[in-house]
Scaffold this active site. Sequence first.
Site, short mmCIF file in Angstrom:
data_model
loop_
_atom_site.label_atom_id
_atom_site.label_comp_id
_atom_site.label_asym_id
_atom_site.label_seq_id
_atom_site.Cartn_x
_atom_site.Cartn_y
_atom_site.Cartn_z
N TYR A 148 -6.01 9.11 2.88
CA TYR A 148 -4.64 8.91 3.37
C TYR A 148 -4.52 9.34 4.84
CZ TYR A 148 0.51 9.50 3.22
OH TYR A 148 1.86 9.43 3.45
N LYS A 152 -3.50 7.03 8.01
CA LYS A 152 -2.31 7.31 8.83
C LYS A 152 -2.69 7.56 10.28
CE LYS A 152 0.91 6.93 5.66
NZ LYS A 152 1.80 5.75 5.69
P1 NAP Z 1 7.01 5.55 -2.61
O1 NAP Z 1 8.31 6.08 -3.08
O2 NAP Z 1 5.78 5.81 -3.40
O3 NAP Z 1 7.16 3.96 -2.37
C1 NAP Z 1 6.07 3.20 -1.95
C2 NAP Z 1 6.52 1.80 -1.61
O4 NAP Z 1 5.39 1.03 -1.17
C3 NAP Z 1 7.10 1.06 -2.80
O5 NAP Z 1 8.13 0.23 -2.35
C4 NAP Z 1 5.93 0.23 -3.28
O6 NAP Z 1 6.31 -0.95 -3.97
C5 NAP Z 1 5.29 -0.14 -1.97
N1 NAP Z 1 3.89 -0.52 -2.12
C6 NAP Z 1 2.85 0.28 -2.50
N2 NAP Z 1 1.70 -0.43 -2.54
C7 NAP Z 1 2.02 -1.70 -2.19
C8 NAP Z 1 1.28 -2.90 -2.05
N3 NAP Z 1 -0.05 -2.94 -2.27
N4 NAP Z 1 1.93 -4.03 -1.69
C9 NAP Z 1 3.27 -4.01 -1.47
N5 NAP Z 1 4.02 -2.90 -1.56
C10 NAP Z 1 3.42 -1.77 -1.93
O7 NAP Z 1 6.67 6.08 -1.14
P2 NAP Z 1 7.57 6.81 -0.04
O8 NAP Z 1 7.46 8.27 -0.23
O9 NAP Z 1 8.91 6.17 0.09
O10 NAP Z 1 6.68 6.47 1.25
C11 NAP Z 1 6.94 5.39 2.12
C12 NAP Z 1 6.01 5.51 3.30
O11 NAP Z 1 6.23 6.76 3.94
C13 NAP Z 1 4.53 5.48 2.92
O12 NAP Z 1 3.79 4.80 3.91
C14 NAP Z 1 4.16 6.94 2.91
O13 NAP Z 1 2.78 7.13 3.15
C15 NAP Z 1 5.00 7.46 4.05
N6 NAP Z 1 5.23 8.91 4.00
C16 NAP Z 1 5.84 9.49 2.93
C17 NAP Z 1 6.03 10.87 2.93
C18 NAP Z 1 6.70 11.59 1.78
O14 NAP Z 1 6.71 12.83 1.81
N7 NAP Z 1 7.25 10.91 0.81
C19 NAP Z 1 5.59 11.64 4.02
C20 NAP Z 1 4.98 11.00 5.08
C21 NAP Z 1 4.81 9.64 5.07
P3 NAP Z 1 6.42 -0.98 -5.61
O15 NAP Z 1 7.70 -0.31 -5.97
O16 NAP Z 1 6.42 -2.45 -5.92
O17 NAP Z 1 5.22 -0.25 -6.13
#
Ligand code: NAP
Length: 240
Positions: A148, A152
């Site tokens: 990851y 990133k």
């Molecule tokens: P999340 O709740 O797990 O949601 C992930 C999203 O990505 C969902 O809409 C999922 O769609 C979609 N997705 C995953 N694999 C996919 C694929 N192969 N094709 C199309 N869509 C796909 O994640 P989140 O926490 O909101 O994170 C969003 C972004 O922020 C990510 O890039 C994550 O790395 C980044 N981020 C998050 C955090 C944190 O603390 N949460 C911190 C830093 C960065 P489905 O619903 O269809 O599976």
Amino acid sequence: EVALVTGASRGIGRAIAVQLARRGARVACVATAAERCAETVSACGEAGGEAHAWGVDVADTSSVAELVSTVHKELGGLDVLVNNAGITRDQLLLRMSEEDFDAVVATTLTGTWNFLRAAARPLMKSGGRVVNVASVVGLIGNPGQSNYAASKAGILGLTRSVAKELASRGVCVNAVLPGFIATDMTAGMTEDARAELSGSIPLGRVGSPEDVARLVDFLCGPGGAYITGQSLIVDGGLSL
Ligand code: NAP
């Protein structure tokens, strides 16, 4: 204004889609399947905007190209691209399988590149904006997240390079780096781990998807007109 947001079914992507819809954008919500974005589409409507849903695997280069051209045709342009879809498959280096490494890179890093390449021409035409959702983990690293963190960190180099390539066409390309945000991605943590982590955040709380969405909205609005190639941290001070 037409905005495409990947990973819009839940979490940070959902909040970004709603925020952009509130500002009047017509939003193309993308997740693994269109049905998964149904709730986001109705939340965008409640916010006074308009949204449509599409499904694609962001790691599938040719399907992404097809999807971007469909969105461009059906919504009549493309002004904003938010690359937010991402996954984790945590494991310590010695125990991590090649599949877990490849899957995270394919979705998180290649997925971002796929959309950038497919959307570059329409964005050059509109002088649009791109926001790539990276992570502070790409800067500071995290045990168990070599796949990851590499993805990133890759997004940061990708962002700077494409920012330089597209600047002459008026396209601004930036990365946002969230810290610890309450979503499905972080829901699996134990209460103890969560308490320990939030205790180490200077602002004293875990972030919300809206904390990130407001920064993305700023970059896509008038405030972002002279900002490109940057990595903007939104983490309550976690990485300080
Ligand atoms: P999340 O709740 O797990 O949601 C992930 C999203 O990505 C969902 O809409 C999922 O769609 C979609 N997705 C995953 N694999 C996919 C694929 N192969 N094709 C199309 N869509 C796909 O994640 P989140 O926490 O909101 O994170 C969003 C972004 O922020 C990510 O890039 C994550 O790395 C980044 N981020 C998050 C955090 C944190 O603390 N949460 C911190 C830093 C960065 P489905 O619903 O269809 O599976």
